[in-house]
Design an enzyme around this catalytic site. Structure first.
Site: not given
Length: 497
Positions: A28, A125
């Site tokens: 990520h 995110d």
């Protein structure tokens, strides 16, 4: 928890200031850094928000790219071992759900940062639902980065709404995922909810749908030429614009950036050794094997992979995750392979390896970041999904894009219970598929993958589809800033520009 004292002064040509907030996990963080670099090149001032340990891991890449950095102290006394600020450092996969909830405690310093120093936009995110709520309360546009593809987003959303998996009795019975541009069949044992058995996962997906209401749009690591039907599908079903800006791994153009991507200068010797070894191999003769930064395979399965690679007779680079048992297997396979194979413990410069002319095939777990890296450099894939969205990605690579061949795994590993599952594919299957992927039978697939790579690189260039999508998002941010200025949203804090 504290906020670093680094000043945030807008000096960007566009006048736009954007905060980027990744989930603390390599798969990520690395693409989020890439995205920030892309927007920096388009003239925005970009600031990454991370914890100290994660900032230190990626420091050289961040500062070389002209990015700003704000650090929040990672929550302490939460039941996690000291120093576990990233998902790949957790001693047990079963701790991931708890880890994600500890990360949610960063909401308060994030709110304080927005109040004291509001940006023009937030890119965060999709797992960090609190960033959507906090941003919306100050009328700051928040763009969600889902890490996955538009295809996987579409699949997961339709599974949640229609629940077709409830109509089959066996874990291996195929069912159709309704409402997609293509006919996609899955089994229960290939679903995220099966391989990630967090009791709160479905609840999380439901909360994510609620958070969508406070989300301005999607920032997706994909490109129009690869996923156009699913980009349009996502926009239609979510009612939010999709800014397709990938492959984001192409944000780094220098050899140093590519070699250090995802790590720092301390492992430069590893890069040099592997690239020098590749230099001595014929074009398209090597298979590169990696299952990502957070995957864990049982020792018995590692042995089957390692000995299968040796038996294939194909030169290989195999990246093995750290750990006592994997180290034992790595040492054994390395001794048998000799110079015909390179076994790497821990980390390798994946993008630099995939981009080398000697590499012909990528045996991958089908994490979406890995898939986009392969498409960026035009390499076909052998797909072996393990958990989460990876089976969805395999369907896309093999069935939709036709740039990969399945290794044949019918099920994955339940997160945290890998040893119980044991061996999924034997060494004979590994050797057979690897040999095939570099032979004449896979020539048309290798050619198609190469052509997709050309389209990917064009997309990021000036006037390309991804380049223009970045410009469209910049304009969208300017529009929202204008609306907030007219409404006097900044109030007593004053306009920061």
């Amino acid at each position: 928890m504290s906020i670093s004292k680094q000043p945030l002064i807008s000096a960007s040509p566009s006048g736009l200031r954007i905060y980027f907030v990744p989930l603390p996990s390599p798969g990520h963080v690395i693409p989020m850094i890439d995205i920030a670099k892309i927007f920096t090149k388009h003239g925005a001032e970009c600031t990454l928000i991370m914890t100290p340990l994660n900032a230190a891991r990626y420091e050289s890449n961040i500062h070389r790219s002209g990015l700003h950095l704000v650090t929040f102290q990672f929550p302490s006394d939460t039941g996690l071992p000291v120093g576990c600020e990233s998902a790949d450092l957790l001693p047990s996969r079963k701790l991931f759900g708890h880890f994600r909830r500890v990360v949610d405690l960063l909401e308060q310093p994030f709110r304080e940062l927005l109040r004291v120093n509001p940006p023009d936009a937030v890119v965060s995110d999709s797992f960090l639902l609190w960033t959507a709520v906090a941003s919306a309360e100050l009328n700051i546009p928040r763009y969600s980065f889902p890490v996955v593809s538009c295809f996987a987003l579409s699949v997961e959303r339709n599974l949640l709404f229609h629940r077709p998996q409830q109509n089959v009795t066996s874990d291996l019975d195929l069912f159709l995922v309704p409402g997609l541009p293509d006919q996609i069949y899955l089994t229960k044992c290939q679903l995220s909810e099966t391989t990630l058995p967090d009791e709160k996962l479905i609840e999380f997906f439901e909360r994510a749908l609620e958070a969508e209401k406070a989300t301005t749009g999607w920032v997706v690591n994909t490109f129009y030429e690869l996923e156009s039907p699913y980009i349009k599908h996502c926009e239609r079903v979510t009612g939010k614009p999709v800014f397709h800006i990938g492959p984001v791994c192409l944000s780094g153009v220098s050899k140093e950036e590519i070699a250090e991507r995802g790590h720092g200068k301390e492992l430069a010797a590893v890069s040099e050794r592997l690239l020098r070894w590749l230099d001595g191999r014929p074009a398209f003769s090597v298979v590169y094997v990696s299952f990502g930064s957070v995957s864990w395979l049982p020792k018995a399965q590692l042995k089957e992979i390692g000995f299968g690679l040796v038996e294939s007779g194909v030169p290989f680079i195999w990246v093995v995750g750290g750990g006592d048992e994997s180290d034992d297997v790595a040492d054994e396979v390395s001794a048998i392979a000799g110079d015909a194979g390179q076994v790497v413990k821990g980390w390798a410069p994946q993008l630099a390896i995939l981009g080398h002319i000697s590499v012909g095939t990528f045996l991958t777990h089908c994490g979406w970041g890995a898939v986009t890296e392969a498409t960026a450099v035009g390499k076909m894939m052998l797909t072996w999904p393990l958990f989460a969205d990876q089976f969805y990605n395999e369907k896309f690579v093999v069935q939709v894009a036709e740039i990969g061949e399945s290794m044949g795994a019918e099920r994955g590993y339940i997160w945290g219970e890998e040893e119980r599952t044991g061996v999924l594919l034997n060494r004979e299957r590994v050797a057979e598929k690897v040999r095939w992927s570099l032979g004449p039978g896979a020539e048309s697939m290798r050619k198609r993958a190469w052509e997709i790579g050309i389209e990917a690189r064009k997309g990021g260039g000036k006037g390309g589809s991804s380049y223009e999508s970045v410009e469209c998002m910049m304009e969208d941010i300017r529009k929202h800033r204008g609306q907030r200025t007219e409404a006097g949203v900044h109030g007593e804090t004053g306009d920061q520009h």
